[in-house]
Design an enzyme around this catalytic site. Sequence first.
Site, PDB file in Angstrom:
ATOM      1  N   TYR A  93      35.524  33.398  40.654  1.00 55.95           N
ATOM      2  CA  TYR A  93      36.834  33.260  40.433  1.00 55.95           C
ATOM      3  C   TYR A  93      37.485  33.389  38.930  1.00 55.95           C
ATOM      4  O   TYR A  93      38.380  33.990  38.781  1.00 55.95           O
ATOM      5  CB  TYR A  93      37.504  31.798  40.925  1.00 55.95           C
ATOM      6  CG  TYR A  93      37.041  31.795  42.594  1.00 55.95           C
ATOM      7  CD1 TYR A  93      38.248  32.431  43.494  1.00 55.95           C
ATOM      8  CD2 TYR A  93      36.026  31.203  43.172  1.00 55.95           C
ATOM      9  CE1 TYR A  93      37.817  32.351  45.027  1.00 55.95           C
ATOM     10  CE2 TYR A  93      35.715  31.049  44.459  1.00 55.95           C
ATOM     11  CZ  TYR A  93      36.719  31.959  45.266  1.00 55.95           C
ATOM     12  OH  TYR A  93      36.526  31.869  46.672  1.00 55.95           O
ATOM     13  N   ASN A 116      44.554  36.956  51.105  1.00 52.91           N
ATOM     14  CA  ASN A 116      44.009  38.218  51.577  1.00 52.91           C
ATOM     15  C   ASN A 116      44.061  38.568  53.118  1.00 52.91           C
ATOM     16  O   ASN A 116      43.118  37.911  53.648  1.00 52.91           O
ATOM     17  CB  ASN A 116      42.423  38.537  50.705  1.00 52.91           C
ATOM     18  CG  ASN A 116      42.312  40.081  51.187  1.00 52.91           C
ATOM     19  OD1 ASN A 116      43.072  40.906  51.548  1.00 52.91           O
ATOM     20  ND2 ASN A 116      40.985  40.320  50.992  1.00 52.91           N
ATOM     21  N   CYS A 124      37.063  40.235  49.400  1.00 55.42           N
ATOM     22  CA  CYS A 124      37.260  38.736  49.014  1.00 55.42           C
ATOM     23  C   CYS A 124      36.074  38.266  49.053  1.00 55.42           C
ATOM     24  O   CYS A 124      35.657  37.017  48.442  1.00 55.42           O
ATOM     25  CB  CYS A 124      38.439  37.955  49.426  1.00 55.42           C
ATOM     26  SG  CYS A 124      38.408  38.006  51.274  1.00 55.42           S
TER      27      CYS A 124
END
Length: 156
Positions: A93, A116, A124
């Site tokens: 992240y 998402n 993702c």
Amino acid sequence: MKSIWFYDTDLGKIGIAEEKGFITDIIFGEYSADFPAEERETPLIKEAYRQIDLYLKGKLREFDLPLYQQGTAFQEKVWNALREIPYGETRSYKDIAVAIGNEKATRAVGSANNKNSLPIVIPCHRVIGADGKLVGYGGGLNIKEFLLSFESSNKR
């Protein structure tokens, strides 16, 4: 109104939604009345499924579909950065926060990742914790683990 159709895959049941010529959503699991859409298979939904099926067979690494997601400017930056993560690789992240020019936005990146609406296609699942651990995935950590392991074993 959106159209949606469901398919059985190695990941379980997934729904693919289209609106106005764009793929808008990929959903894990069964249809929910919370997602207003007409259950109808369209040519574009069929094509999206064909590409996802090829991906799950290890024969496709990049998707070529017209996509549309509605989000904030920040979320769009994050989603674009996710598309830059190569097949079979992961980023933290924090890596994504740095990539979008806001290194302190690690939590906000996680939140955008969570929003998402096009998992798999916008990868993702390739985002992990800074310590290398799997954290959060809308489809469940078992699916995230499957996708990462699958990509790693098919990376040549």
